[in-house]
Design a protein around this motif. Structure first.
Motif, mmCIF file in Angstrom:
data_model
loop_
_atom_site.group_PDB
_atom_site.id
_atom_site.type_symbol
_atom_site.label_atom_id
_atom_site.label_comp_id
_atom_site.label_asym_id
_atom_site.label_seq_id
_atom_site.Cartn_x
_atom_site.Cartn_y
_atom_site.Cartn_z
ATOM 1 N N LEU A 41 41.268 35.492 40.650
ATOM 2 C CA LEU A 41 40.703 35.691 39.319
ATOM 3 C C LEU A 41 40.495 34.360 38.598
ATOM 4 O O LEU A 41 39.456 34.144 37.956
ATOM 5 C CB LEU A 41 41.610 36.603 38.497
ATOM 6 N N GLN A 42 41.471 33.473 38.700
ATOM 7 C CA GLN A 42 41.356 32.200 37.999
ATOM 8 C C GLN A 42 40.265 31.327 38.611
ATOM 9 O O GLN A 42 39.509 30.659 37.893
ATOM 10 C CB GLN A 42 42.707 31.492 37.993
ATOM 11 N N SER A 44 37.587 32.470 40.121
ATOM 12 C CA SER A 44 36.320 33.105 39.744
ATOM 13 C C SER A 44 35.915 32.736 38.326
ATOM 14 O O SER A 44 34.751 32.391 38.067
ATOM 15 C CB SER A 44 36.438 34.629 39.874
ATOM 16 N N LEU A 45 36.867 32.798 37.396
ATOM 17 C CA LEU A 45 36.563 32.484 35.999
ATOM 18 C C LEU A 45 36.244 31.008 35.816
ATOM 19 O O LEU A 45 35.410 30.639 34.983
ATOM 20 C CB LEU A 45 37.741 32.894 35.109
ATOM 21 N N VAL A 50 31.243 35.454 37.852
ATOM 22 C CA VAL A 50 31.518 36.325 36.716
ATOM 23 C C VAL A 50 30.297 37.173 36.355
ATOM 24 O O VAL A 50 29.164 36.849 36.712
ATOM 25 C CB VAL A 50 31.953 35.505 35.474
ATOM 26 N N SER A 63 35.665 38.461 35.702
ATOM 27 C CA SER A 63 35.481 38.200 37.123
ATOM 28 C C SER A 63 34.600 39.281 37.741
ATOM 29 O O SER A 63 34.782 40.467 37.490
ATOM 30 C CB SER A 63 36.840 38.172 37.818
ATOM 31 N N THR A 66 34.819 41.765 43.621
ATOM 32 C CA THR A 66 34.774 41.123 44.927
ATOM 33 C C THR A 66 35.754 41.819 45.875
ATOM 34 O O THR A 66 36.598 42.601 45.444
ATOM 35 C CB THR A 66 35.183 39.639 44.866
#
Length: 511
Positions: A41-42, A44-45, A50, A63, A66
């Motif tokens: 998640l981190q 992706s952000l 996103v 996010s 996926t």
């Protein structure tokens, strides 16, 4: 087509008829999986993987959905999709350049979908009568496949559809490949204390679709300016109002500026009349607020009737079509992507009228033919009469498709007979009957809105291509492969729109 994932599938009842592949995924402890999700998640952000959620504020991206792991995909099938892309680009460019061929098909087809296909055709006729001043067209295409798994035979890609308008996820496809590579390199997939890689790096290719699709837009600008590098002209991106998949689009725009120095501006169809103007003599298109000249109009909307809220929007589409800017796509190119055209182009004799088989292309020509499954008309031709019988008597082997893009329009298997009986038989000719594809399914995991879903998935490979061609002469000016996309969805789901909540972006691990 925007974020659609219209796929042909096997139902949950078919699982017993094939083997489940599970060895390709690490079996993590709960604490390891929780750490993996945090890192996913981190990353992706932090890196633009996103989308916007429903009812979003502009500062609230989330996010994108996926898979936790890359999904296995046969190397031979992956290469086959690459091998045929340039030939598919050429085929559809040549079809879009043959107005006489399209006229006989689309003019009849329009009556079955009068409020969309009919309106596209009507707008093209108006544009032709007013005068089309730009013969060049830019194709930004995507050919979608599933791997047909037949025991005892090599895995074969089978084409689901060929998309000629608003193809999506060229941006996020590259990002999800980078994501899965990061997680593998970081040791998040490792079952060992030394955090070694679970996958071989060479088996996790990353699509370069951001660069290549933006290169395609730059090609349009280059040929607009008489084969000169950008002279300050810009790309107009026509978008939906409150587009949720905006970041996928912006990644291409950012690369266009950083790699080629070409700016872009985003407008909705309803804003065209008020925010642009056409110079009367040259028919050049300009942005009112900046006086920038538009070299390319790139449509990321206009692929479904919901994109046209009034006759004004159709009038604005006409304005763009009759301007000097190169369209991606033109109306004829968009219409060439109709399902009926796809059905007709499964005939080798018809294909041979558009592309020539020679010693250099013979292998790829055969590969192209091998991608087709049986597709039938539902008209009163001999083939159509046979198809009507198949649709009513053996519907489990088929999917019924209208001409529409955008998802939610297909009719599957046992639903086909009742649907056909619910509409006049004369309207059946507006549909095609397509043989179902039988893909392998895998026990990967999908992460959406922070929640993990663990059930069998199936995947669809999209191969991007860009091509600049002259619609008056059929001459090809540039023709390039532009990377790939893998989308996955629950095996039990008919539809698979990523933004709509059915599917997700994924990447391949080649096997």
């Amino acid at each position: 087509m925007a974020s659609d994932f219209q796929s042909d599938y096997r139902s949950q009842n078919d699982i017993t008829n094939c083997s489940m592949v599970t060895a390709a995924f690490p079996q993590l402890e709960k604490s390891q999986e929780e750490s993996l999700v945090d890192n996913l998640l981190q990353w992706s952000l932090a890196n633009g993987l996103v989308i916007y959620p429903p009812n979003f504020k502009s500062y609230q991206p989330v996010s994108a959905p996926t898979t936790l792991y890359p999904t296995p995909f046969p190397k031979v099938a992956f290469q086959d999709a690459k091998d045929v892309q340039l030939l598919f680009n050429e085929l559809y460019a040549k079809v879009a350049s043959d107005e006489k061929f399209l006229f006989g098909i689309i003019d009849e087809l329009a009556q079955f979908d009068s409020d969309f296909t009919g309106k596209l055709w009507e707008t093209y006729i108006k544009a032709k009568n007013q005068g089309i001043v730009q013969p060049l067209s830019l194709g930004i295409f995507r050919s979608d496949y599933m791997v047909n798994e037949i025991e005892g035979k090599k895995p074969q890609i089978k084409q689901i559809e060929f998309n000629t308008v608003s193809v999506s996820f060229g941006g996020l496809s590259e990002k999800v490949g980078e994501l899965h590579n990061y997680l593998n390199n970081h040791g998040d997939y490792s079952l060992d204390e030394d955090s070694s890689k679970f996958y071989k790096t060479e088996d996790l290719p990353i699509s370069d679709s951001i660069k290549k699709l933006s290169d395609g837009l730059a090609d349009g600008d280059y040929y607009y300016n008489n084969q000169k590098k950008s002279t300050g002209t810009i790309v107009l991106v026509v978008v939906q109002d409150r587009e949720r998949n905006v970041f996928d689009q912006r990644l291409l725009e950012f690369a266009l500026l950083s790699n080629h120095g070409i700016k872009s501006i985003r407008l909705t169809l309803s804003e065209i009349e008020s925010k642009t103007f056409i110079e009367p003599n040259s028919k050049k298109l300009f942005i009112k607020s900046t006086n920038d000249e538009v070299s390319v109009v790139y449509f990321r909307s206009g692929y479904a009737p919901t994109d046209f809220n009034s006759q004004k929007d159709w009038d604005n589409r006409l304005i763009l079509e009759t301007s000097k800017a190169i369209k991606a796509p033109t109306l004829l190119t968009q219409l060439a992507g109709a399902k009926k055209i796809q059905q007709i182009l499964t005939d080798e004799e018809i294909i041979s009228k558009f592309i020539t088989k020679n010693p250099e292309t013979e292998n790829n020509f055969s590969q192209l033919l091998d991608t087709f499954v049986a597709i039938y008309p539902l008209d009163n031709s001999p083939k159509g009469l046979d198809a009507k019988k198949l649709a009513l008597e053996t519907p489990d082997n088929f999917v019924l498709k209208p001409q529409r893009e955008g998802g939610g329009n297909n009719i599957y298997k046992q639903d086909i007979p009742n649907f056909l009986k619910s509409i006049p038989e004369k309207d059946w000719a507006g549909y095609i009957l397509m043989e179902l594809i039988h893909p392998q399914h895998y026990q990967n995991k999908i992460l959406r809105d922070g929640e993990i879903y663990n059930e069998p998935i199936i995947s669809e490979l999209g191969r991007f291509g860009t091509i600049v061609f002259n619609q008056e002469s059929g001459e090809i000016l540039s023709n390039n492969d532009a990377g790939w996309l893998l989308r996955s969805k629950f095996e039990s789901s008919n539809e698979g729109g990523v933004a709509a909540g059915f599917g997700c972006v994924d990447s391949v691990v080649l096997n």
